[in-house]
Design a protein around this motif. Structure first.
Motif, PDB file in Angstrom:
ATOM      1  N   ALA A   1     111.585  37.225  47.795  1.00  0.00           N
ATOM      2  CA  ALA A   1     110.875  37.919  48.877  1.00  0.00           C
ATOM      3  C   ALA A   1     111.860  38.611  49.822  1.00  0.00           C
ATOM      4  CB  ALA A   1     110.002  36.935  49.651  1.00  0.00           C
ATOM      5  N   ALA A   2     113.029  37.996  50.033  1.00  0.00           N
ATOM      6  CA  ALA A   2     114.045  38.625  50.880  1.00  0.00           C
ATOM      7  C   ALA A   2     114.526  39.937  50.266  1.00  0.00           C
ATOM      8  CB  ALA A   2     115.228  37.664  51.076  1.00  0.00           C
ATOM      9  N   PHE A   3     114.757  39.947  48.955  1.00  0.00           N
ATOM     10  CA  PHE A   3     115.158  41.180  48.279  1.00  0.00           C
ATOM     11  C   PHE A   3     114.041  42.221  48.344  1.00  0.00           C
ATOM     12  CE2 PHE A   3     118.386  38.425  46.371  1.00  0.00           C
ATOM     13  CZ  PHE A   3     119.492  39.268  46.360  1.00  0.00           C
ATOM     14  N   ASP A   4     112.801  41.787  48.137  1.00  0.00           N
ATOM     15  CA  ASP A   4     111.678  42.724  48.189  1.00  0.00           C
ATOM     16  C   ASP A   4     111.572  43.389  49.557  1.00  0.00           C
ATOM     17  OD1 ASP A   4     110.968  42.236  45.577  1.00  0.00           O
ATOM     18  OD2 ASP A   4     109.406  40.773  46.072  1.00  0.00           O
ATOM     19  N   PHE A   5     111.742  42.591  50.614  1.00  0.00           N
ATOM     20  CA  PHE A   5     111.655  43.149  51.959  1.00  0.00           C
ATOM     21  C   PHE A   5     112.842  44.065  52.237  1.00  0.00           C
ATOM     22  CE2 PHE A   5     111.364  43.530  56.467  1.00  0.00           C
ATOM     23  CZ  PHE A   5     110.058  43.242  56.798  1.00  0.00           C
ATOM     24  N   SER A   6     114.016  43.642  51.832  1.00  0.00           N
ATOM     25  CA  SER A   6     115.228  44.420  52.080  1.00  0.00           C
ATOM     26  C   SER A   6     115.175  45.773  51.388  1.00  0.00           C
ATOM     27  CB  SER A   6     116.449  43.637  51.599  1.00  0.00           C
ATOM     28  OG  SER A   6     117.643  44.361  51.797  1.00  0.00           O
ATOM     29  N   TYR A   7     114.591  45.835  50.195  1.00  0.00           N
ATOM     30  CA  TYR A   7     114.549  47.072  49.411  1.00  0.00           C
ATOM     31  C   TYR A   7     113.257  47.869  49.613  1.00  0.00           C
ATOM     32  CZ  TYR A   7     118.597  45.102  46.978  1.00  0.00           C
ATOM     33  OH  TYR A   7     119.829  44.573  46.675  1.00  0.00           O
ATOM     34  N   GLY A   8     112.417  47.422  50.545  1.00  0.00           N
ATOM     35  CA  GLY A   8     111.218  48.183  50.868  1.00  0.00           C
ATOM     36  C   GLY A   8     110.037  47.943  49.951  1.00  0.00           C
ATOM     37  N   ARG A   9     110.157  47.002  49.040  1.00  0.00           N
ATOM     38  CA  ARG A   9     109.023  46.699  48.160  1.00  0.00           C
ATOM     39  C   ARG A   9     107.970  45.862  48.874  1.00  0.00           C
ATOM     40  NH1 ARG A   9     113.497  45.916  44.384  1.00  0.00           N
ATOM     41  NH2 ARG A   9     113.401  43.665  44.776  1.00  0.00           N
ATOM     42  N   GLN A  10     108.350  45.236  49.967  1.00  0.00           N
ATOM     43  CA  GLN A  10     107.433  44.477  50.818  1.00  0.00           C
ATOM     44  C   GLN A  10     107.539  45.044  52.219  1.00  0.00           C
ATOM     45  OE1 GLN A  10     107.767  40.108  50.686  1.00  0.00           O
ATOM     46  NE2 GLN A  10     107.577  40.082  52.919  1.00  0.00           N
ATOM     47  N   GLN A  11     106.411  45.432  52.804  1.00  0.00           N
ATOM     48  CA  GLN A  11     106.417  46.122  54.088  1.00  0.00           C
ATOM     49  C   GLN A  11     106.155  45.204  55.278  1.00  0.00           C
ATOM     50  OE1 GLN A  11     107.189  49.407  54.411  1.00  0.00           O
ATOM     51  NE2 GLN A  11     107.534  49.499  52.193  1.00  0.00           N
ATOM     52  N   PHE A  12     105.449  44.099  55.046  1.00  0.00           N
ATOM     53  CA  PHE A  12     105.053  43.220  56.143  1.00  0.00           C
ATOM     54  C   PHE A  12     105.396  41.777  55.795  1.00  0.00           C
ATOM     55  CE2 PHE A  12     102.126  46.822  56.034  1.00  0.00           C
ATOM     56  CZ  PHE A  12     102.303  47.359  57.308  1.00  0.00           C
ATOM     57  N   ALA A  13     105.543  40.962  56.836  1.00  0.00           N
ATOM     58  CA  ALA A  13     105.817  39.541  56.634  1.00  0.00           C
ATOM     59  C   ALA A  13     104.645  38.882  55.927  1.00  0.00           C
ATOM     60  CB  ALA A  13     106.076  38.856  57.970  1.00  0.00           C
ATOM     61  N   THR A  14     104.950  38.054  54.934  1.00  0.00           N
ATOM     62  CA  THR A  14     103.898  37.300  54.244  1.00  0.00           C
ATOM     63  C   THR A  14     103.668  35.976  54.975  1.00  0.00           C
ATOM     64  OG1 THR A  14     105.525  36.276  52.768  1.00  0.00           O
ATOM     65  CG2 THR A  14     104.492  38.322  52.024  1.00  0.00           C
ATOM     66  N   PHE A  15     102.466  35.451  54.829  1.00  0.00           N
ATOM     67  CA  PHE A  15     102.146  34.157  55.442  1.00  0.00           C
ATOM     68  C   PHE A  15     101.036  33.515  54.634  1.00  0.00           C
ATOM     69  CE2 PHE A  15      99.590  37.413  57.460  1.00  0.00           C
ATOM     70  CZ  PHE A  15      98.313  36.878  57.452  1.00  0.00           C
TER      71      PHE A  15
ATOM     72  N   GLY B   1     117.832  31.962  57.147  1.00  0.00           N
ATOM     73  CA  GLY B   1     118.329  33.328  57.252  1.00  0.00           C
ATOM     74  C   GLY B   1     118.769  33.872  55.912  1.00  0.00           C
ATOM     75  N   ALA B   2     118.355  35.094  55.589  1.00  0.00           N
ATOM     76  CA  ALA B   2     118.716  35.746  54.331  1.00  0.00           C
ATOM     77  C   ALA B   2     119.619  36.935  54.622  1.00  0.00           C
ATOM     78  CB  ALA B   2     117.461  36.198  53.597  1.00  0.00           C
ATOM     79  N   LEU B   3     120.869  36.832  54.194  1.00  0.00           N
ATOM     80  CA  LEU B   3     121.841  37.915  54.347  1.00  0.00           C
ATOM     81  C   LEU B   3     122.122  38.498  52.964  1.00  0.00           C
ATOM     82  CD1 LEU B   3     123.947  39.551  55.957  1.00  0.00           C
ATOM     83  CD2 LEU B   3     125.552  37.662  55.575  1.00  0.00           C
ATOM     84  N   ILE B   4     121.758  39.770  52.766  1.00  0.00           N
ATOM     85  CA  ILE B   4     121.944  40.440  51.478  1.00  0.00           C
ATOM     86  C   ILE B   4     122.997  41.529  51.625  1.00  0.00           C
ATOM     87  CG2 ILE B   4     120.839  41.874  49.713  1.00  0.00           C
ATOM     88  CD1 ILE B   4     118.207  40.447  50.372  1.00  0.00           C
ATOM     89  N   GLU B   5     123.995  41.473  50.754  1.00  0.00           N
ATOM     90  CA  GLU B   5     125.061  42.476  50.734  1.00  0.00           C
ATOM     91  C   GLU B   5     125.411  42.812  49.288  1.00  0.00           C
ATOM     92  OE1 GLU B   5     127.342  41.196  54.913  1.00  0.00           O
ATOM     93  OE2 GLU B   5     128.325  40.861  52.974  1.00  0.00           O
ATOM     94  N   ASP B   6     125.450  44.100  48.962  1.00  0.00           N
ATOM     95  CA  ASP B   6     125.833  44.561  47.623  1.00  0.00           C
ATOM     96  C   ASP B   6     125.008  43.901  46.524  1.00  0.00           C
ATOM     97  OD1 ASP B   6     127.890  46.143  48.762  1.00  0.00           O
ATOM     98  OD2 ASP B   6     129.227  44.405  48.800  1.00  0.00           O
ATOM     99  N   GLY B   7     123.704  43.776  46.783  1.00  0.00           N
ATOM    100  CA  GLY B   7     122.810  43.231  45.771  1.00  0.00           C
ATOM    101  C   GLY B   7     122.893  41.734  45.578  1.00  0.00           C
TER     102      GLY B   7
ATOM    103  N   PHE C   1     114.003  34.817  57.937  1.00  0.00           N
ATOM    104  CA  PHE C   1     114.453  36.043  58.590  1.00  0.00           C
ATOM    105  C   PHE C   1     115.451  36.782  57.708  1.00  0.00           C
ATOM    106  CE2 PHE C   1     113.016  33.415  62.059  1.00  0.00           C
ATOM    107  CZ  PHE C   1     112.488  34.301  62.974  1.00  0.00           C
ATOM    108  N   LEU C   2     115.334  38.103  57.682  1.00  0.00           N
ATOM    109  CA  LEU C   2     116.364  38.943  57.088  1.00  0.00           C
ATOM    110  C   LEU C   2     117.440  39.161  58.142  1.00  0.00           C
ATOM    111  CD1 LEU C   2     116.383  40.197  54.233  1.00  0.00           C
ATOM    112  CD2 LEU C   2     115.784  42.375  55.304  1.00  0.00           C
ATOM    113  N   CYS C   3     118.702  39.050  57.745  1.00  0.00           N
ATOM    114  CA  CYS C   3     119.813  39.127  58.698  1.00  0.00           C
ATOM    115  C   CYS C   3     120.805  40.219  58.314  1.00  0.00           C
ATOM    116  CB  CYS C   3     120.541  37.780  58.758  1.00  0.00           C
ATOM    117  SG  CYS C   3     119.532  36.412  59.350  1.00  0.00           S
TER     118      CYS C   3
END
Length: 207
Positions: free
Chosen positions: A192-206, A74-80, A150-152
């Motif tokens: 990748a978690a930061f990229d997804f959280s900030y909209g730089r990645q739109q879909f799950a990678t696999f 689990g990836a929890l991002i807060e305040d960068g 997972f982004l949390c």
């Protein structure tokens, strides 16, 4: 990416495991057991550990069709900054997570692991990556894994605190990560978690 001989030894072990479970002929069982013994010896040599350690890693050997294990993070991002926990077992840092327990969904397992390892209640909001451990730059492993990330989001105001398997909990910016437990997580999982959280990645990678 793992050594090709490690991949081959793991594949032989999986074939032997499945064969021992399903075969009925006594002579076939002897052949599959010999394949298993050879594969386990190869794994022990590659890892430079006793064979008994290799046998203990595969708790479901010869108990069904051999399939990869599932690891959730689990990836929890807060305040960068991103939440990481320090493992007691090696003193290194990782995203909260671990083996998926039977009877829980993947997201339920992430919620459970984050609560147990970081003392936080979260919800899993997005699946941002599925990785085959053997094809990525993790530390080598005699077992085979699919890793689900997972982004949390945090629920409640509880302060983070270490659990039974962790010694510290902290938030870190992506450019100042502590020493990582590379059998569990690598830098690209966190970026990748930061990229997804900030909209730089739109879909799950696999892979």
């Amino acid at each position: 990416m793992e050594n090709q001989w490690l991949s081959r030894a793991k594949r032989l072990q999986a074939i032997a495991s499945t064969g021992l479970h399903f075969c009925k002929d006594e002579f076939d069982r002897e052949r599959y057991q010999e394949v298993a013994d050879i594969a386990q010896a190869m794994l022990a040599n590659l890892a430079n550990v006793p064979i008994i350690r290799i046998k203990g890693l595969v708790s479901d050997f010869a108990k069904g069709y051999a399939t990869p294990k599932v690891d959730v993070r689990g990836a929890l991002i807060e305040d960068g900054k991103i939440l990481l926990v320090q493992e007691k077992s090696d003193g290194l840092w990782t995203l909260p997570g671990g083996f998926a327990d039977i009877g829980r969904s993947a997201s339920e397992n992430v919620i459970k692991e984050t609560r147990e390892e970081a003392g936080l209640t979260v919800s899993a909001t997005h699946l941002y990556s599925i990785r085959h451990k053997a094809k990525q730059p993790y530390d080598p492993d005699a077992r085979d894994f699919y890793k689900l990330f997972f982004l949390c989001e945090r629920r409640g105001e509880t302060a983070p605190q270490a659990g039974l398997e962790t010694s510290e909990v902290g938030f870190f910016p992506p450019d100042k990560l502590p020493a990582l437990s590379r059998g569990r997580v690598v830098e690209s999982d966190i970026h990748a978690a930061f990229d997804f959280s900030y909209g730089r990645q739109q879909f799950a990678t696999f892979d």
